[in-house]
Write a protein that holds these residues in place. Structure first.
Motif, short mmCIF file in Angstrom:
data_model
loop_
_atom_site.label_atom_id
_atom_site.label_comp_id
_atom_site.label_asym_id
_atom_site.label_seq_id
_atom_site.Cartn_x
_atom_site.Cartn_y
_atom_site.Cartn_z
N PHE A 202 0.84 -1.19 0.00
CA PHE A 202 0.00 0.00 0.00
C PHE A 202 0.88 1.25 0.00
O PHE A 202 0.59 2.23 -0.67
CB PHE A 202 -0.93 0.01 1.23
CG PHE A 202 -1.97 -1.07 1.21
CD1 PHE A 202 -2.20 -1.82 0.05
CD2 PHE A 202 -2.74 -1.33 2.33
CE1 PHE A 202 -3.18 -2.82 0.03
CE2 PHE A 202 -3.72 -2.32 2.32
CZ PHE A 202 -3.92 -3.06 1.18
N GLY A 203 1.98 1.17 0.75
CA GLY A 203 2.92 2.29 0.81
C GLY A 203 3.46 2.68 -0.56
O GLY A 203 3.58 3.86 -0.87
N LYS A 204 3.77 1.67 -1.37
CA LYS A 204 4.30 1.96 -2.71
C LYS A 204 3.25 2.64 -3.59
O LYS A 204 3.59 3.50 -4.40
CB LYS A 204 4.77 0.67 -3.39
CG LYS A 204 6.05 0.12 -2.80
CD LYS A 204 7.25 0.90 -3.30
CE LYS A 204 8.53 0.28 -2.75
NZ LYS A 204 9.73 1.05 -3.15
N THR A 205 2.00 2.23 -3.46
CA THR A 205 0.98 2.89 -4.29
C THR A 205 0.79 4.33 -3.81
O THR A 205 0.57 5.23 -4.62
CB THR A 205 -0.38 2.14 -4.28
OG1 THR A 205 -0.91 2.13 -2.96
CG2 THR A 205 -0.24 0.71 -4.79
N LYS A 206 0.91 4.54 -2.50
CA LYS A 206 0.79 5.91 -1.99
C LYS A 206 1.95 6.77 -2.49
O LYS A 206 1.78 7.91 -2.91
CB LYS A 206 0.78 5.89 -0.46
CG LYS A 206 0.60 7.27 0.13
CD LYS A 206 0.72 7.25 1.64
CE LYS A 206 0.56 8.67 2.16
NZ LYS A 206 0.93 8.79 3.57
N GLU A 207 3.15 6.17 -2.45
CA GLU A 207 4.34 6.86 -2.95
C GLU A 207 4.12 7.28 -4.42
O GLU A 207 4.49 8.37 -4.83
CB GLU A 207 5.51 5.88 -2.91
CG GLU A 207 6.78 6.40 -2.33
CD GLU A 207 7.77 5.25 -2.16
OE1 GLU A 207 8.36 4.84 -3.17
OE2 GLU A 207 7.91 4.74 -1.02
N MET A 208 3.54 6.36 -5.19
CA MET A 208 3.29 6.66 -6.60
C MET A 208 2.36 7.86 -6.73
O MET A 208 2.62 8.77 -7.52
CB MET A 208 2.70 5.41 -7.28
CG MET A 208 2.27 5.60 -8.70
SD MET A 208 3.49 6.34 -9.82
CE MET A 208 4.45 4.92 -10.30
N VAL A 209 1.29 7.89 -5.94
CA VAL A 209 0.36 9.02 -6.00
C VAL A 209 1.10 10.32 -5.69
O VAL A 209 0.93 11.32 -6.38
CB VAL A 209 -0.82 8.81 -5.02
CG1 VAL A 209 -1.69 10.06 -4.95
CG2 VAL A 209 -1.65 7.61 -5.43
N CYS A 210 1.97 10.27 -4.69
CA CYS A 210 2.70 11.49 -4.31
C CYS A 210 3.79 11.85 -5.31
O CYS A 210 4.27 12.98 -5.31
CB CYS A 210 3.29 11.34 -2.91
SG CYS A 210 2.01 11.24 -1.67
N THR A 211 4.21 10.89 -6.15
CA THR A 211 5.14 11.22 -7.22
C THR A 211 4.37 11.92 -8.35
O THR A 211 4.85 12.87 -8.95
CB THR A 211 5.78 9.93 -7.80
OG1 THR A 211 6.16 9.12 -6.72
CG2 THR A 211 6.97 10.25 -8.66
N LEU A 212 3.17 11.40 -8.62
CA LEU A 212 2.35 12.00 -9.68
C LEU A 212 2.01 13.44 -9.32
O LEU A 212 2.09 14.33 -10.15
CB LEU A 212 1.07 11.19 -9.86
CG LEU A 212 1.24 9.75 -10.35
CD1 LEU A 212 -0.08 9.00 -10.24
CD2 LEU A 212 1.75 9.73 -11.78
N ARG A 213 1.60 13.63 -8.07
CA ARG A 213 1.22 14.95 -7.61
C ARG A 213 1.77 15.14 -6.20
O ARG A 213 1.18 14.70 -5.23
CB ARG A 213 -0.30 15.09 -7.59
CG ARG A 213 -0.73 16.50 -7.24
CD ARG A 213 -2.22 16.68 -7.06
NE ARG A 213 -2.41 17.95 -6.38
CZ ARG A 213 -2.86 19.04 -6.98
NH1 ARG A 213 -3.23 19.02 -8.22
NH2 ARG A 213 -2.99 20.16 -6.30
N PRO A 214 2.91 15.81 -6.08
CA PRO A 214 3.51 15.96 -4.75
C PRO A 214 2.57 16.75 -3.84
O PRO A 214 1.88 17.65 -4.31
CB PRO A 214 4.79 16.75 -5.03
CG PRO A 214 5.05 16.57 -6.49
CD PRO A 214 3.72 16.39 -7.14
N PRO A 215 2.51 16.39 -2.56
CA PRO A 215 1.62 17.08 -1.63
C PRO A 215 1.91 18.58 -1.56
O PRO A 215 3.02 19.02 -1.82
CB PRO A 215 1.93 16.41 -0.29
CG PRO A 215 2.55 15.10 -0.65
CD PRO A 215 3.23 15.29 -1.95
N ALA A 216 0.87 19.33 -1.18
CA ALA A 216 0.88 20.80 -1.27
C ALA A 216 2.06 21.46 -0.60
O ALA A 216 2.67 22.36 -1.17
CB ALA A 216 -0.42 21.34 -0.70
N GLU A 217 2.42 21.02 0.61
CA GLU A 217 3.47 21.75 1.34
C GLU A 217 4.77 21.81 0.53
O GLU A 217 5.43 22.84 0.50
CB GLU A 217 3.70 21.18 2.75
CG GLU A 217 3.95 19.70 2.85
CD GLU A 217 2.67 18.87 2.87
OE1 GLU A 217 2.74 17.74 3.34
OE2 GLU A 217 1.61 19.31 2.38
#
Lengths: 308, 259
Positions: free
Chosen positions: B232-247
């Motif tokens: 699950f962590g890797k899929t989350k990482e992928m999402v954050c690579t696609l669109r890095p979190p706002a901060e």
């Protein structure tokens, strides 16, 4: 071998094509070529394979909003249902070009300048291009590898204020890193209805986010969401800024809610499938399972069995 | 077969049942290979004698009937279906009882079944199965899941006892899918399947059940952890690579329109 062909032929050709299409259309982001290779090996029939890929690839390419580069590097075209002029022709309003594409190879074979009737009126184009400029700015900030496009999907011949028209913003960020066993894509589609009488712009957004991790396993994220908003109908430049602000806001919110869903996993959602530790908070007493038969005996003698 | 396995690695795990049946119809001659190599969601039947549900798998199947671990009878009835020896059946009964308690402590619901049978080299094989529906309409205690399924298959080969030790070879698979759905967050689905092996040589002083149970408990914890942390962590990482979190974005790109 002949046996195999005989039994397999219990399926009609059409059924085989349908099965092949099902696999192709369910390919994760960026993986359809790999799936096609396996399907080809399974079908062992070029005619059926070609029938399946020629039907499935266009659908997959459009739903995944794939992005192809013009051979002369003048820009790129997004393959979407909004940019589709013909089965193999897709317009890029930014460069006013039409790409002639090969869906299965996923490349642009040829390009031509867009005809006048394929482009919006100068009135609508003013709104479209102003929005395009703002969206490009936003996408380059928010998505390291994002692509975007703005299309006019209705009322493209409206010449002056007084009539409705509709723009669609398409954003796609895809990342393929098979060497890290990971692929993913973020897709959002925004419909902007410019309602002249109400002097409002009604906004509908749709998100689809997918990720696939497949090192010694197969785990996939599939997330979808929709939202609505509206703003006042202003000049082309002002509308572009306020619409982009709306998109930025909702997409940031959605990313937050995805992160929230992830952070809730360990202690709430995943726990409803299986706990990390037993309800007793200690490992299961495998060395002393006698106690269970004892309690069972006691329960039985007290007539309690089955009462829980 | 290779191509079929390749497809199973790519198709979303929540569609694995449909994918398997499609492959079976395309490759009828490989059906036994497919059924043994592709994990599929577990099915359940109700034992008419005990009224309890039991899990179906290849290991309790004969023709179109399945043996229940509760009554030891085949459903639908079958005259000549194989049964474990009396001694092994005794262990099977005990394993089912204990595993029910184990399952309740970790899963707070669900169904479990254990099947055992003799193998050719004086040892035996045991198959521990767990099926849990964690959706809020079923056994989801906390009511967070629109849909939630967990299917675990543990097959453990136990070698013949040599002096005080025996060899245990465990192959475990977990298939799961969980979906949350609410108006402000939309639908969020994670699905997955993983399979791992573990081999051990253990003293039989405390009995086979104790050894098998501990191995399964350790394995289930490992699988759950790696799904949670790694997969699950890797899929989350992928999402954050696609669109890095706002901060991150804000510090990198101050809003240019504000002077």
């Amino acid at each position: 071998m002949s046996d195999e062909e005989e039994t397999a032929s219990q399926l009609t050709d059409n059924q085989k094509i349908e099965i092949a299409k099902w696999f192709l259309l369910n390919s994760p982001a960026g993986e359809i070529q790999y799936v096609a290779k396996d399907i080809r090996a399974l079908l062992k029939n070029e005619r059926l394979y070609l029938a399946a890929v020629s039907e499935a690839f266009p659908l997959y390419n459009k739903s995944h909003l794939i992005c192809l580069e013009f051979p002369d590097r003048s820009g790129e075209v997004m393959v979407t249902s909004f940019s589709e002029i013909d089965k193999n022709e897709y317009i890029d309003p930014r460069t006013a070009q039409v790409a002639i594409i090969d869906h299965v190879k996923q490349v642009i074979e040829d390009a031509r300048p867009a005809k006048d009737e394929e482009l919006p009126s100068s009135y609508v184009e003013e709104y479209r291009s102003a929005l395009d400029v703002e969206i490009i700015k936003y996408v380059s900030e928010a998505y390291p590898k994002g692509v975007c496009s703005v299309y006019c999907t209705s009322g493209k011949d409206v010449e002056e204020p007084g009539m409705d028209f509709e723009l669609v913003v398409v954003i796609c960020a895809a990342r393929h890193s098979p060497q890290n066993f990971c692929n993913g894509s973020w897709r959002s589609v925004w419909n902007m209805e410019f309602k002249d009488e109400l002097q409002m712009v009604e906004v509908r957004g749709k998100f689809e986010v997918g990720a696939h991790y497949f090192e010694e396993g197969n785990v996939q994220l599939d997330a979808k969401h929709e939202c609505k908003d509206s703003t006042v109908f202003q000049s082309a430049d002002d509308s572009a800024v306020s619409l982009t602000t709306i998109i930025r806001h909702h997409e940031a919110e959605y990313l937050n809610s995805l992160q929230k869903s992830y952070s809730k996993l360990p202690d709430t959602t995943f726990k409803d499938l299986r706990r990390k530790l037993p309800v007793t908070r200690t490992l299961f007493p495998w060395h002393n399972t006698q106690q269970f038969s004892l309690t069972k005996d006691i329960q039985k003698s007290l007539g309690l069995e089955g009462s829980k | 077969m290779e191509a079929a396995m390749g497809l199973m690695r790519r198709i979303p795990p929540k569609h694995s049942e449909a994918a398997l049946s499609a492959l079976l119809s395309l490759l009828p001659h490989h059906s036994s290979d497919l059924l043994s190599q592709v994990d599929q969601p577990l099915q359940v039947l109700c034992d008419v004698d005990s009224g309890k549900e039991f899990i179906l798998c290849e290991y309790n199947r004969d023709a179109d009937s399945y043996r229940s671990p509760w009554s030891n009878k085949y459903h639908p009835a079958l005259d000549d279906g194989p049964h474990p020896s009396a001694e092994l059946r005794k262990l099977e009964i005990e394993a089912n009882d204990v595993f029910t308690i184990y399952r309740d402590q970790y899963y707070e619901g669900g169904i479990s079944s254990v099947y055992m049978w003799e193998d050719e080299n004086e040892g035996f094989i045991a198959c521990f199965l767990i099926k849990k529906d964690g959706s809020k309409t079923a056994h989801g205690r906390r009511g967070y899941l629109q849909e939630g399924s967990w299917d675990a298959i543990h097959v453990i080969e136990v070698g013949p006892e040599e002096e005080v030790n025996a060899r245990y070879c465990l192959t475990s698979s977990v298939m799961l899918s969980l979906t949350t759905n609410d108006e402000s967050e939309g639908t969020f689905n994670l699905s997955g399947s993983i399979r791992r092996q573990m081999n051990m040589e253990l003293s039989v002083a405390e009995g086979h059940l104790c050894n098998m149970g501990r191995m399964i408990e350790e394995m289930e914890s490992k699988l759950r952890n790696s799904l949670d942390q790694v997969y699950f962590g890797k899929t989350k990482e992928m999402v954050c690579t696609l669109r890095p979190p706002a901060e991150i974005v804000q510090t990198k790109f101050p809003d240019s329109r504000i002077p």
